[in-house]
Design a protein around this motif. Structure first.
Motif, short mmCIF file in Angstrom:
data_model
loop_
_atom_site.label_atom_id
_atom_site.label_comp_id
_atom_site.label_asym_id
_atom_site.label_seq_id
_atom_site.Cartn_x
_atom_site.Cartn_y
_atom_site.Cartn_z
N LEU A 1 -8.00 3.77 -4.49
CA LEU A 1 -7.25 4.15 -3.29
C LEU A 1 -8.12 4.16 -2.04
N ALA A 2 -9.43 4.05 -2.19
CA ALA A 2 -10.33 4.09 -1.04
C ALA A 2 -10.09 2.92 -0.09
N ALA A 3 -9.60 1.81 -0.61
CA ALA A 3 -9.33 0.64 0.24
C ALA A 3 -8.07 0.81 1.07
N GLY A 4 -7.23 1.77 0.70
CA GLY A 4 -6.00 2.02 1.43
C GLY A 4 -4.91 2.48 0.50
N PRO A 5 -3.82 2.99 1.07
CA PRO A 5 -2.71 3.49 0.26
C PRO A 5 -2.13 2.42 -0.65
N LEU A 6 -1.64 2.87 -1.80
CA LEU A 6 -1.00 1.99 -2.78
C LEU A 6 0.28 2.63 -3.27
N THR A 7 1.24 1.79 -3.64
CA THR A 7 2.42 2.33 -4.31
C THR A 7 1.99 2.74 -5.71
N MET A 8 2.80 3.53 -6.35
CA MET A 8 2.51 3.95 -7.72
C MET A 8 2.38 2.72 -8.63
N ALA B 1 -2.22 12.39 -1.49
CA ALA B 1 -0.88 12.78 -1.09
C ALA B 1 0.07 11.68 -1.54
N ARG B 2 1.23 12.09 -2.00
CA ARG B 2 2.25 11.12 -2.42
C ARG B 2 3.44 11.29 -1.47
N THR B 3 3.80 10.18 -0.82
CA THR B 3 4.89 10.23 0.15
C THR B 3 5.85 9.08 -0.12
N VAL B 4 6.99 9.14 0.52
CA VAL B 4 7.96 8.06 0.44
C VAL B 4 7.41 6.88 1.24
N HIS B 5 7.51 5.69 0.68
CA HIS B 5 7.05 4.49 1.36
C HIS B 5 7.86 4.31 2.65
N PRO B 6 7.20 4.06 3.79
CA PRO B 6 7.93 3.97 5.06
C PRO B 6 8.89 2.78 5.16
N ASP B 7 8.64 1.73 4.39
CA ASP B 7 9.49 0.54 4.47
C ASP B 7 10.53 0.46 3.35
N ASP B 8 10.33 1.22 2.30
CA ASP B 8 11.25 1.16 1.16
C ASP B 8 11.25 2.51 0.45
N ARG B 9 12.27 3.29 0.67
CA ARG B 9 12.32 4.66 0.14
C ARG B 9 12.34 4.74 -1.39
#
Length: 153
Positions: free
Chosen positions: A58-65, A93-101
């Motif tokens: 994840l250090a390179a950036g956010p990823l989907t599950m 932190a786990r959040t809803v993807h901004p482009d695809d909920r």
């Protein structure tokens, strides 16, 4: 990387194969076992190595599950278990993807970023045996490893 077996004209003779096999075993042992870096990372972070590996991915950036599971070569259920624990520890932190909920996005927190950097620092440290080599020996080793990497392309 070239995954094709050597052609007949490139196939090594028996002695070359035996020597290469011994060297490969020594290199693998040095990398995988010497100093047991995985245990050092786990001890330093208070996490299983699988969780530390997730932080590093994840250090390179956010990823989907789904992306994280693929990068961990893990199934969805185990990845969820890892992420749940990392969320509880305040490392991600786990959040809803901004482009695809439909998707959840996993992002490092500042604490998680520091833990990933610490893991990288431990894993990047060369073993004492390597540090005891002369500059000439290190230069030779670097030249040989570069040649091996280039031969894989």
């Amino acid at each position: 990387m070239n995954d094709n077996p050597p052609t007949a004209e490139l196939a090594p003779d028996g002695a070359t194969l035996q020597t290469a096999t011994r060297i490969w075993a020594a290199m693998s042992g040095l990398v995988l076992e010497h100093g047991d870096r995985r245990k050092q990372v786990s001890d330093a972070l208070g996490l299983s190595f699988a969780r530390a590996k997730a932080l590093r991915r994840l250090a390179a950036g956010p990823l989907t599950m789904r992306e994280l599971a693929a990068r961990l070569a893990s199934d969805k259920a185990y990845t969820t278990l890892i992420v749940d624990d990392l969320v509880e520890r305040g490392l991600v932190a786990r959040t809803v993807h901004p482009d695809d909920r439909r998707y959840k996005l996993v992002t490092l927190t500042d604490t998680g970023r520091a833990a990933a950097a610490r893991a990288d620092q431990i894993l990047a440290r060369p073993p004492a045996a390597m540090l005891s080599l002369t500059r000439d020996d290190l230069a030779t080793l670097e030249r040989l490893l570069t040649a091996l990497r280039e031969g894989e392309d």
